[in-house]
Write an enzyme that holds these catalytic residues in place. Structure first.
Site, PDB file in Angstrom:
ATOM      1  N   SER A  38       0.831  -1.191   0.000  1.00 32.19           N
ATOM      2  CA  SER A  38       0.000   0.000   0.000  1.00 32.19           C
ATOM      3  C   SER A  38       0.876   1.255   0.000  1.00 32.19           C
ATOM      4  O   SER A  38       1.796   1.380   0.796  1.00 32.19           O
ATOM      5  CB  SER A  38      -0.895  -0.024   1.230  1.00 32.19           C
ATOM      6  OG  SER A  38      -1.667   1.123   1.253  1.00 32.19           O
ATOM      7  N   GLY A  39       0.594   2.156  -0.920  1.00 32.83           N
ATOM      8  CA  GLY A  39       1.328   3.413  -1.004  1.00 32.83           C
ATOM      9  C   GLY A  39       2.558   3.313  -1.879  1.00 32.83           C
ATOM     10  O   GLY A  39       3.320   4.269  -2.004  1.00 32.83           O
TER      11      GLY A  39
ATOM     12  N   THR B 250      -1.636   2.657  -8.048  1.00 33.55           N
ATOM     13  CA  THR B 250      -2.725   3.392  -8.716  1.00 33.55           C
ATOM     14  C   THR B 250      -2.145   4.448  -9.650  1.00 33.55           C
ATOM     15  O   THR B 250      -2.610   4.605 -10.784  1.00 33.55           O
ATOM     16  CB  THR B 250      -3.624   4.032  -7.639  1.00 33.55           C
ATOM     17  OG1 THR B 250      -4.051   3.001  -6.770  1.00 33.55           O
ATOM     18  CG2 THR B 250      -4.818   4.706  -8.250  1.00 33.55           C
TER      19      THR B 250
ATOM     20  N   ASN C  55      -1.153   5.452   3.155  1.00 33.42           N
ATOM     21  CA  ASN C  55      -1.314   6.132   1.856  1.00 33.42           C
ATOM     22  C   ASN C  55      -2.486   7.096   1.954  1.00 33.42           C
ATOM     23  O   ASN C  55      -3.569   6.711   2.400  1.00 33.42           O
ATOM     24  CB  ASN C  55      -1.574   5.054   0.781  1.00 33.42           C
ATOM     25  CG  ASN C  55      -1.705   5.654  -0.599  1.00 33.42           C
ATOM     26  OD1 ASN C  55      -1.622   6.869  -0.776  1.00 33.42           O
ATOM     27  ND2 ASN C  55      -1.907   4.789  -1.580  1.00 33.42           N
TER      28      ASN C  55
ATOM     29  N   SER D 298      -5.394   5.786  -0.588  1.00 30.50           N
ATOM     30  CA  SER D 298      -5.267   4.330  -0.675  1.00 30.50           C
ATOM     31  C   SER D 298      -6.514   3.717  -1.315  1.00 30.50           C
ATOM     32  O   SER D 298      -7.642   4.067  -0.962  1.00 30.50           O
ATOM     33  CB  SER D 298      -5.077   3.779   0.742  1.00 30.50           C
ATOM     34  OG  SER D 298      -4.937   2.391   0.659  1.00 30.50           O
ATOM     35  N   SER D 299      -6.260   2.815  -2.261  1.00 31.87           N
ATOM     36  CA  SER D 299      -7.393   2.142  -2.909  1.00 31.87           C
ATOM     37  C   SER D 299      -7.959   1.152  -1.909  1.00 31.87           C
ATOM     38  O   SER D 299      -7.242   0.283  -1.417  1.00 31.87           O
ATOM     39  CB  SER D 299      -6.937   1.387  -4.154  1.00 31.87           C
ATOM     40  OG  SER D 299      -6.111   2.203  -4.932  1.00 31.87           O
TER      41      SER D 299
ATOM     42  N   GLY E 268      -2.801  -2.828  -2.200  1.00 29.59           N
ATOM     43  CA  GLY E 268      -1.494  -3.456  -1.949  1.00 29.59           C
ATOM     44  C   GLY E 268      -1.444  -4.177  -0.623  1.00 29.59           C
ATOM     45  O   GLY E 268      -2.294  -4.005   0.250  1.00 29.59           O
TER      46      GLY E 268
ATOM     47  N   GLU F 149      -0.790  -5.000   2.965  1.00 32.11           N
ATOM     48  CA  GLU F 149      -0.720  -4.021   4.048  1.00 32.11           C
ATOM     49  C   GLU F 149      -0.699  -4.688   5.426  1.00 32.11           C
ATOM     50  O   GLU F 149      -1.329  -5.719   5.622  1.00 32.11           O
ATOM     51  CB  GLU F 149      -1.850  -2.991   3.939  1.00 32.11           C
ATOM     52  CG  GLU F 149      -3.234  -3.559   3.983  1.00 32.11           C
ATOM     53  CD  GLU F 149      -4.291  -2.507   3.604  1.00 32.11           C
ATOM     54  OE1 GLU F 149      -3.957  -1.468   3.036  1.00 32.11           O
ATOM     55  OE2 GLU F 149      -5.473  -2.773   3.906  1.00 32.11           O
TER      56      GLU F 149
HETATM   57  N1  LIG Z   1       5.120   8.218 -10.063  1.00 26.77           N
HETATM   58  C1  LIG Z   1       4.773   8.998  -9.049  1.00 26.77           C
HETATM   59  N2  LIG Z   1       5.087  10.302  -9.061  1.00 26.77           N
HETATM   60  C2  LIG Z   1       4.730  11.108  -8.060  1.00 26.77           C
HETATM   61  N3  LIG Z   1       4.075  10.688  -6.950  1.00 26.77           N
HETATM   62  C3  LIG Z   1       3.742   9.391  -6.865  1.00 26.77           C
HETATM   63  C4  LIG Z   1       4.039   8.484  -7.918  1.00 26.77           C
HETATM   64  N4  LIG Z   1       3.585   7.277  -7.559  1.00 26.77           N
HETATM   65  C5  LIG Z   1       2.992   7.420  -6.355  1.00 26.77           C
HETATM   66  N5  LIG Z   1       3.078   8.693  -5.933  1.00 26.77           N
HETATM   67  C6  LIG Z   1       2.545   9.223  -4.694  1.00 26.77           C
HETATM   68  O1  LIG Z   1       2.315   8.164  -3.812  1.00 26.77           O
HETATM   69  C7  LIG Z   1       0.981   8.145  -3.370  1.00 26.77           C
HETATM   70  C8  LIG Z   1       0.480   6.748  -3.220  1.00 26.77           C
HETATM   71  O2  LIG Z   1       0.426   6.169  -4.469  1.00 26.77           O
HETATM   72  P1  LIG Z   1      -0.731   5.165  -4.893  1.00 26.77           P
HETATM   73  O3  LIG Z   1      -1.995   5.657  -4.444  1.00 26.77           O
HETATM   74  O4  LIG Z   1      -0.540   4.892  -6.331  1.00 26.77           O
HETATM   75  O5  LIG Z   1      -0.355   3.936  -4.064  1.00 26.77           O
HETATM   76  P2  LIG Z   1      -0.981   2.483  -4.171  1.00 26.77           P
HETATM   77  O6  LIG Z   1       0.125   1.572  -4.472  1.00 26.77           O
HETATM   78  O7  LIG Z   1      -2.078   2.513  -5.123  1.00 26.77           O
HETATM   79  O8  LIG Z   1      -1.503   2.250  -2.718  1.00 26.77           O
HETATM   80  P3  LIG Z   1      -2.776   1.436  -2.237  1.00 26.77           P
HETATM   81  O9  LIG Z   1      -2.438   0.026  -2.345  1.00 26.77           O
HETATM   82  O10 LIG Z   1      -2.955   1.904  -0.895  1.00 26.77           O
HETATM   83  O11 LIG Z   1      -3.842   1.861  -3.150  1.00 26.77           O
HETATM   84  C9  LIG Z   1       0.233   8.931  -4.404  1.00 26.77           C
HETATM   85  O12 LIG Z   1      -0.852   9.548  -3.854  1.00 26.77           O
HETATM   86  C10 LIG Z   1       1.256   9.945  -4.871  1.00 26.77           C
HETATM   87  O13 LIG Z   1       1.253  11.058  -4.042  1.00 26.77           O
HETATM   88 MG   LIG Z   2      -4.026   2.369  -5.013  1.00 31.22          MG
END
Ligand SMILES: Nc1ncnc2c1ncn2[C@@H]1O[C@H](COP(=O)(O)OP(=O)(O)OP(=O)(O)O)[C@@H](O)[C@H]1O
Ligand SMILES: [Mg+2]
Length: 1137
Positions: free
Chosen positions: A107-108, A112, A157, A160-161, A387, A389
């Site tokens: 997660s994070g 996404t 996050n 977070s999804s 993800g 967690e």
């Molecule tokens: N390529 C990137 N460039 C800039 N910021 C990023 C990038 N990837 C992720 N982030 C930052 O990290 C945060 C978390 O990313 P994201 O929501 O994609 O995580 P996740 O893997 O989907 O987590 P979860 O499993 O909780 O959904 C985003 O809100 C963003 O601020």
């Molecule tokens: Mg996500």
């Protein structure tokens, strides 16, 4: 612009871990850190992309970057998620392989974000056009909607999804997007009613309260203040860097783009508001007579507002919070709810309301973005699932999320590590096995149908009797005690008896990514996911279109006593389907790594990254990749793709494909260590070799394109030339025809001119001749006239000499008349000739006009033909007209149709004459002998009296009856009849005029062939009988009277008594018959008929004159006779009126 030609150029650290030297975990982490510190967040392991979350925005996602990576080979440029997206898109478009992008990480870690980057890249590089852009926009805009409702801030996050998402993007054969399908996996709905510390509820609640206008909030009966709502945790309501108000506008806009109707958006917001209101409903206990506590709603205001929002009857919902009806078989048992049960029911309703709303949103989005056509699609699936967690407090949701991540790791291991190694062995490639941790055993611990944790949980949930989370844990402790990845304090495995980090109410699983401690509390409930039937029925009764749809089981017609499948069961099934789906597609991996736990930029926590590298199996991945081959392809497609690079294989290779590939590689002088021949595939060690082949192919394709172009141009020019040639022949042919036609027309018109001159000359000649002839005729006539004049004068002179000779006068008169008649005749002839000439000239002129007009249509003799035809037609028409207009067959009919043309005059008159003769003949032929005789008599009467006696016309219509007395039949006259020898031709009563006083006395008058008999009218005694030969003549007047005198021949026997003066009504008949008998008799002369108004009658010795005068009618209309003196009898005949 400088274009990098290799990922090796200007590289920080090593872009592809496969090239890392020496390879160890430390050097791996060092390389990652080095690159991360230089903002190089992407690194390859072969075709797998490692993505480090930078936690700040980097300038590497600009449109220029998109262009840079577009249509470039994977290893050509420095590592980027765009390179992977481009590779996947091109292999989908060009090689027709369905793709899936698997994004994993905790997660994070940035899953996404990565999925959105992939989608936006594909949207940027695929086809364009109004329709395609709309599809793209809808696909992209589905993200903000789903994120608002399905994402939340967690400690790990901020976005977070809280649901799993798999989106299939569908493309047509050109690679243009057609639409998509979103699948969602288990939303973490417990968050709706309770959030762990430092976390928030789903974004939409905060977005609605911050971003909606006052007006909207008023309509939704909401307050902008978060603190007013029990379901919203306050401690992290505002998140730095997150503008809820702006995001709300983005979401509304996105909903509109995706295709939500205004009333649908309103309904959705009403539901969100209703959930908030629901959270504010509180209960108080109320004691009942049986000593039990019953719950009552504390403050009904929120309940009322919620019911108003959703159109629910307040009493129904209130009752549903106080009672629970359990249906078993045919029975219904109603029990009261205590306060904690009421709260449970409320929260269950809120969770269900929200999760069903979320599922409805996904369905609605799918309706909008679904591809319209049913044609075969190519599909690119993007998987962005919650993800892995580990929280302080992990419950059923984390268990499910982590199970899902285990499965994804499994598929990664299956497809990259195990599958790849197995393939080398299968293909007979020399290979030393590389050890790796296979998490299949953990998956088995969770999902095994007999003794897996999920199966145990289901078993507990379905078991009759008291079921609690403790009984469930007990069961796990018994069944899974021996499992090496399961840990529990009370398990039979005494290993953990003294492990104080493991509470009694918890169990621990050693996941591939680390140990996670799960609190058993709530597992059974969450797995059951029960909503009291009273509540679902109350919802179904709502007067709100959306709510009704969301709770179909509340319909009274649907009484289903069967338990719905458990949440765990459903999730396992959908994950199973997802895995099977992913296995049919070509996988592309993005492995997201989280650099620190602080959500901060520039911090690289080595231990955290090391842990992730470890459990993600990245080292094993590099090892397999390094020992193995970067690229493989079956011989047939390989030969097909590169055969143009070698003369021996181009255009056709007849032998087996493998030999063809061998010849090809030899010809291209590829070093032997760069590739290996497997049983059915060629394995290429280094991507460089592949690029080399691709580059050569690209150049070769250009040459081939030139060749095709050359041949095509040649063919096009030749076709054009042949077409021109053919056209020229056609044009020439048409021109020649035109010239000949012109020439012919000239000759024809010249001929016509000559012809007309000749005809003119001939006509003039004829006219001269005719004029001469006419002059001659005139001269002859003049001479004849003079001569006749002379003759006449001579005759006149001779006749004058013989003055007494009246005849002479008559002759002269006749001559003069003759001359006059001839002159008239001449004049008429002249006139007729002139008319004829005029007609001829007119006809000639008409003919000439017609010929001139119709010359172009007819030959020279057409005029005559037209004339003949016209005449023929006129005659035909004339005869046909005449035929249809024929007068009646009665000879007295004077009608005769008009003559249509002057020149038909003679014919017309002649025809009339012939027709009349013919119909007379026809008429006559019908006569019987008697009738014939009657008519002959009538005819004779006409000859005798017509225009001579005024009585005649009145007799014409009277039939000649003859025997008016019917003498043979009448017995009165029998004696008389017998005394007459001959047949009586006429018998009538006449008046015999007395010479003394002129009075008449009635006598019977009989006429036979031989005599006339006069008899007494009364007695029938014969008074006088005169043989016809002794009759000298008969005298009658010219007037209308019936008087007649029978004059006897002097000296005859009958003459002694004198002549008879008689009068009869049938005078005409009597005289006619008398005359006729005389005419027929051969021995006698014709009886003379004297018609005169004054004649002498011999009465014995005296001759008396009978004179007829016109008098006024006295005694009726009959004539009266008077004796004037001895010598004169005067008959006064009344003038006819
Ligand atoms: N390529 C990137 N460039 C800039 N910021 C990023 C990038 N990837 C992720 N982030 C930052 O990290 C945060 C978390 O990313 P994201 O929501 O994609 O995580 P996740 O893997 O989907 O987590 P979860 O499993 O909780 O959904 C985003 O809100 C963003 O601020
Ligand atoms: Mg996500």
């Amino acid at each position: 612009m400088e274009v990098k030609t290799s990922l090796l150029d200007n590289m920080i650290g090593v872009g592809d871990m496969v090239l890392l030297e020496p390879l160890s975990e430390d050097s791996f982490l060092e390389n990652l850190k080095n690159r991360f510190d230089h903002n190089e967040i992407y690194t390859y392991i072969g075709s797998v992309v490692i993505s480090m979350n930078p936690y700040r925005s980097l300038p590497i996602y600009t449109p220029d970057k998109v262009e840079e990576y577009r249509n470039r080979n994977f290893y050509e440029l420095s590592p980027h998620v765009y390179a992977l997206a481009d590779e996947a898109y091109r292999s989908l478009r060009d090689q027709d392989k369905d793709q899936c992008i698997l994004i994993t990480g905790e997660s994070g870690a940035g899953k996404t974000e990565a999925s959105k980057l992939v989608m936006s890249y594909v949207a940027a590089v695929c086809g364009k056009g109004q329709e395609v852009n709309k599809v793209k926009e809808q696909l992209l805009q589905s993200n903000p909607v789903l994120e608002a409702f399905g994402n939340a801030k967690t400690v790990r996050n901020d976005n977070s999804s809280r649901f799993g998402k798999y989106m299939d993007i569908e493309f047509d054969f050109k690679g243009d997007p057609l639409g998509g399908v979103v699948s969602n996996y288990l939303l973490e709905k417990s968050r709706v009613v309770k959030q762990p510390r430092g976390e928030r509820n789903f974004h939409i609640f905060y977005q609605l309260l911050s971003g909606a206008s006052d007006d909207t909030l008023k309509k939704l009966k909401l307050d902008r203040d978060f603190s007013k709502y029990n379901y919203l945790s306050l401690d992290s309501a505002a998140v730095s860097g997150l503008d809820d108000a702006a995001n709300f506008r983005t979401v509304r806009n996105a909903m509109q783009i995706v295709g939500f109707m205004t009333d649908e958006v309103q309904s959705v917001l009403e539901l969100v508001a209703a959930v908030l209101k629901l959270g504010n409903i509180e209960f108080k206990p109320e004691s009942r007579c049986n000593g039990m506590d019953e719950s009552r709603v504390k403050d009904k205001n929120d309940l009322k507002e919620m019911c108003e929002l959703l159109g629910i009857e307040q009493a129904v919902l209130e009752r549903a919070f106080s009672y629970r009806t359990v249906e078993a078989k045919m029975e219904k048992v109603s029990t009261t709810l205590n306060v904690s049960q009421a709260y449970y029911a409320r929260d269950a309703l809120a969770k269900n309301l929200y999760s069903r709303l979320f599922s409805w949103l996904v369905t609605r989005i799918n309706e909008s973005i679904r591809a319209g056509t049913k044609a075969r699609h190519k599909v690119m699936g993007v998987l962005d699932i919650y993800g892995f967690e580990i929280f302080e407090d992990n419950s059923f949701e984390q268990f499910i999320i982590n199970y899902c991540n285990e499965k994804l790791q499994q598929i990664f291991i299956e497809l990259t590590l195990r599958e790849e190694q197995e393939e080398y062995v299968r293909e007979g490639i020399e290979w030393t096995n590389i050890e790796y941790f296979n998490n299949a055993v953990i998956c088995d611990l969770i999902e095994n149908n007999q003794n897996g944790i999920l199966a145990m949980l289901d078993e507990e949930c379905l078991r009759p009797g008291t079921v609690t989370d403790e009984t469930f844990l007990d069961k796990l402790n018994t069944v899974c005690a021996e499992h090496q990845h399961f840990e529990s304090r009370l398990s039979k495995n005494s290993k953990f008896l003294n492990d104080h980090s493991l509470p009694h109410t918890c169990f621990r699983i050693q996941h591939y990514a680390g140990k996670v401690l799960y609190r058993a509390e709530g597992f059974v409930d969450k797995n059951n996911d029960l909503l009291y039937r009273d509540l679902s029925q109350a919802m179904y009764k709502a007067n709100h279109s959306l709510i009704k749809q969301l709770f179909p089981e509340g319909s009274p017609s649907k009484v289903n006593l069967k338990r719905p499948p458990t949440a765990g069961f459903q999730f396992k099934a959908s994950v199973g389907t997802l895995m099977r789906n992913l296995q049919t597609k070509n996988p592309n991996y993005i492995r997201c790594v989280k650099p620190n736990d602080k959500k901060a930029a520039h911090i690289f926590t080595e231990s955290l990254v090391r842990h992730q590298v470890h459990y993600l199996g990245l080292m094993e991945n590099v090892r397999v990749r390094r020992a193995g081959y970067a690229f493989r392809q079956p011989y047939e497609p390989c030969l097909e793709r590169y055969k143009m690079l070698c003369k021996k294989t181009w255009p056709h290779w007849r032998g087996p494909a493998r030999e063809g590939v061998e010849v090809l590689m030899e010809d291209l002088q590829v070093p032997a260590e760069e590739f290996s021949y497997g049983r059915s595939k060629i394995f290429i060690r280094n991507p460089r070799t592949l690029f080399f082949l691709e580059e050569r192919r690209r150049q070769c394709l250009q040459d081939l394109a030139t060749l095709i172009q050359k041949i095509y141009r040649g063919w096009k020019c030749r076709s054009h030339f042949l077409l021109l040639k053919k056209s020229q022949i056609v044009v020439a042919a048409w021109y020649r025809r035109y010239a000949q036609q012109k020439k012919y027309q000239k000759i024809k018109s010249a001929t016509t001119v000559v012809q007309s001159y000749t005809r003119g000359w001939q006509a003039r000649k004829l006219l001269r001749e005719l004029k001469y002839q006419k002059r001659c005729e005139e001269a002859v006539t003049t001479i004849a006239a003079y001569w006749h004049g002379t003759q006449a004068r001579m005759e006149l002179r001779r006749l004058k000499q013989d003055v007494r000779n009246k005849h002479a006068v008559t002759v002269i008169w006749a001559f003069w008349q003759g001359t006059k008649a001839r002159r008239e005749l001449r004049r008429l002839k002249e006139e007729a000739r002139r008319k004829h000439a005029v007609a001829v000239i007119w006809a000639y002129w008409q003919g000439l006009k017609v010929r001139r007009e119709y010359r172009k249509f007819f030959r020279a003799n057409a005029g005559k033909k037209i004339y003949d035809f016209t005449i023929q037609r006129i005659m035909q028409k004339y005869f046909l007209g005449l035929k249809s207009n024929m007068p009646s067959m009665s000879p007295t009919d004077k009608n005769w149709p008009d003559r249509p043309y002057l020149f038909l005059d003679g014919v017309h008159t002649e025809l009339r004459r012939i027709f009349h003769h013919w119909r007379c003949k026809k008429y006559r032929s019908q006569f019987t002998e008697e009738k014939k005789a009657v008519y002959e008599e009538k005819l004779e009467a006409s000859e005798l009296f017509k225009d001579k006696k005024a009585l005649y016309p009145s007799s014409v219509s009277q039939p000649f009856k003859g025997d008016y007395l019917e003498i043979s039949k009448n017995p009165k006259y029998q004696k008389l009849n017998s005394s007459v020898d001959e047949k009586v031709l006429l018998a009538d009563v006449v008046n015999k005029i007395n010479r003394a006083n002129g009075k008449g006395s009635a006598r019977l008058f009989l006429l036979t062939k031989k005599s006339v008999v006069l008899a007494d009218h009364k007695t029938g005694q014969i008074k006088a009988s005169v043989p016809l030969p002794e009759l000298a003549s008969v005298s009658v007047s010219s007037q209308t009277d019936g008087f007649f005198a029978l004059k006897l021949k002097e000296g005859s026997a009958s003459a002694v008594k004198g002549d008879f003066l008689l009068s009869s009504e049938h005078l005409i008949e009597i005289i006619t018959k008398l005359h006729r008998i005389g005419a027929k008799a051969a021995d006698r002369e014709q009886l003379n008929l004297d018609i005169s108004d004054e004649f002498l009658v011999q009465f014995k010795q005296d001759k008396v004159c009978v004179k007829f005068i016109q008098g006024s009618p006295k005694n009726g209309n009959s004539a009266s006779c008077k004796r004037k003196n001895n010598r004169l009898l005067e008959v006064s005949v009344p003038t006819s009126p």
